[in-house]
Write an enzyme that holds these catalytic residues in place. Structure first.
Site, PDB file in Angstrom:
ATOM      1  N   ASN A 157      22.066 -16.858 -15.505  1.00  0.00           N
ATOM      2  CA  ASN A 157      20.908 -16.095 -15.041  1.00  0.00           C
ATOM      3  C   ASN A 157      19.802 -16.969 -14.462  1.00  0.00           C
ATOM      4  O   ASN A 157      18.733 -16.470 -14.104  1.00  0.00           O
ATOM      5  CB  ASN A 157      20.351 -15.215 -16.174  1.00  0.00           C
ATOM      6  CG  ASN A 157      21.253 -14.029 -16.441  1.00  0.00           C
ATOM      7  OD1 ASN A 157      21.963 -13.575 -15.553  1.00  0.00           O
ATOM      8  ND2 ASN A 157      21.253 -13.531 -17.668  1.00  0.00           N
ATOM      9  N   THR A 165      24.426 -30.138 -14.613  1.00  0.00           N
ATOM     10  CA  THR A 165      23.091 -30.332 -15.164  1.00  0.00           C
ATOM     11  C   THR A 165      22.680 -31.796 -15.059  1.00  0.00           C
ATOM     12  O   THR A 165      23.465 -32.702 -15.346  1.00  0.00           O
ATOM     13  CB  THR A 165      23.060 -29.882 -16.641  1.00  0.00           C
ATOM     14  OG1 THR A 165      23.271 -28.478 -16.688  1.00  0.00           O
ATOM     15  CG2 THR A 165      21.730 -30.209 -17.281  1.00  0.00           C
ATOM     16  N   HIS A 172      11.917 -34.718  -0.517  1.00  0.00           N
ATOM     17  CA  HIS A 172      12.074 -33.514  -1.334  1.00  0.00           C
ATOM     18  C   HIS A 172      10.757 -32.758  -1.436  1.00  0.00           C
ATOM     19  O   HIS A 172       9.701 -33.269  -1.049  1.00  0.00           O
ATOM     20  CB  HIS A 172      12.574 -33.859  -2.737  1.00  0.00           C
ATOM     21  CG  HIS A 172      14.016 -34.218  -2.790  1.00  0.00           C
ATOM     22  ND1 HIS A 172      14.482 -35.509  -2.565  1.00  0.00           N
ATOM     23  CD2 HIS A 172      15.125 -33.467  -3.031  1.00  0.00           C
ATOM     24  CE1 HIS A 172      15.802 -35.523  -2.671  1.00  0.00           C
ATOM     25  NE2 HIS A 172      16.212 -34.302  -2.947  1.00  0.00           N
ATOM     26  N   HIS A 173      10.827 -31.568  -1.986  1.00  0.00           N
ATOM     27  CA  HIS A 173       9.646 -30.713  -2.145  1.00  0.00           C
ATOM     28  C   HIS A 173       8.629 -31.349  -3.101  1.00  0.00           C
ATOM     29  O   HIS A 173       8.955 -32.232  -3.906  1.00  0.00           O
ATOM     30  CB  HIS A 173      10.069 -29.336  -2.667  1.00  0.00           C
ATOM     31  CG  HIS A 173      10.899 -29.403  -3.918  1.00  0.00           C
ATOM     32  ND1 HIS A 173      10.349 -29.481  -5.171  1.00  0.00           N
ATOM     33  CD2 HIS A 173      12.246 -29.435  -4.082  1.00  0.00           C
ATOM     34  CE1 HIS A 173      11.305 -29.534  -6.080  1.00  0.00           C
ATOM     35  NE2 HIS A 173      12.475 -29.514  -5.448  1.00  0.00           N
ATOM     36  N   LYS A 207       9.159 -31.774  -7.075  1.00  0.00           N
ATOM     37  CA  LYS A 207      10.167 -32.658  -7.673  1.00  0.00           C
ATOM     38  C   LYS A 207       9.471 -33.798  -8.408  1.00  0.00           C
ATOM     39  O   LYS A 207       8.627 -34.490  -7.837  1.00  0.00           O
ATOM     40  CB  LYS A 207      11.110 -33.202  -6.596  1.00  0.00           C
ATOM     41  CG  LYS A 207      12.278 -34.010  -7.166  1.00  0.00           C
ATOM     42  CD  LYS A 207      13.277 -34.355  -6.085  1.00  0.00           C
ATOM     43  CE  LYS A 207      14.430 -35.204  -6.604  1.00  0.00           C
ATOM     44  NZ  LYS A 207      15.205 -34.504  -7.648  1.00  0.00           N
TER      45      LYS A 207
END
Length: 251
Positions: free
Chosen positions: A10, A86, A143-144, A147
């Site tokens: 989810n 992960t 990266h954004h 991060k």
């Protein structure tokens, strides 16, 4: 038909992968595991991993390092192949991955993108030619702004590919602001950019006398990581115990 259990179903990546599998005629999501069961996924969701009694060919984990121990224990007990996506695992957990891979197949990679892992192979071959000829090697990753880690794990994996191709003779340099000297020929520079909503961009630069060669990968959405995870699950299902990574999938 490959039967997959999605751990972290989810979360954002869990939902991305669920959608990809639903559209794949060769794969089926047979169960999900998540702390919160608040969606209609079209498959049973278990809030306790040990309650999941659904038969499957592989598990994909895209969750948190906090759940990694229970995931590893479950897959070892069930002899269930595991695609471990992960990040941020502790040194102790990384040791456990290696130990448990002796009992069931485990695939783990710094980046699940098929493109990035193909890039790793390409730059390793390029390094053997270009670095040997005196080209300097640099990596720039973007990266954004949210991060937290820098450089990215993917940038380090790219650097490791370059270094391994050159018998690990190079040192990594992350910041030259306090250095007032000529660039060392035996270094790989790694620079990090953070801003906006950049999903992920990695550029590997070979800079030589009078010519520059650049390899670049751009991720426009996280779907690329989901696609890689699904392909990894298809590859890993039925494999004997051992440690695998994405180089095995694309190889």
């Amino acid at each position: 038909m490959i039967r997959i259990i999605m751990h972290g179903c989810n979360g954002h990546m869990g939902q991305v992968i669920s959608g990809l599998v639903a559209a794949d005629p060769t794969a089926e999501m047979v169960a999900g595991i998540d702390l919160v069961d608040n969606r209609d996924n079209g498959y049973p969701v278990f809030t306790d991993i040990n309650s999941c009694d659904v038969e499957a060919d592989c598990m994909i984990d895209f969750s948190s390092y906090k759940a990694a121990d229970s995931v590893l224990e479950y897959c070892r007990e069930k002899k269930l192949p595991l695609v471990l996506c992960t990040t941020g695992l502790t040194p102790e957990q990384l040791e456990k991955v290696q130990e448990y891979s002796k009992e069931t197949a485990i695939l783990r990679s710094a980046n699940m993108s098929l493109g990035i892992n193909t890039l790793m192979k390409l730059i390793a071959d390029a390094a053997k030619v270009l670095a040997t000829a005196g080209f300097d090697m640099e990596i720039v990753e973007k990266h954004h702004k949210l991060k937290k880690d820098a450089p990215s794990g993917t940038a380090l994996a790219l650097a490791d590919s370059l270094n391994a191709a050159m018998d690990n003779a190079y040192n990594y340099v992350y910041d030259r602001s306090d250095r007032h000297e000529e660039r060392d020929a035996m270094e790989i520079g790694i620079s990090a950019v953070r801003g906006g909503t950049i999903v992920g961009e990695h550029e590997v630069i070979f800079a030589g006398p009078d010519e520059v060669i650049e390899f670049k990968h751009t991720a426009y959405s996280k779907t690329v990581f989901g696609k890689g995870a699904v392909e990894a699950a298809k590859y890993l299902a039925g494999k004997p115990a051992g440690f695998y990574d994405m180089s095995d999938v694309i190889g």
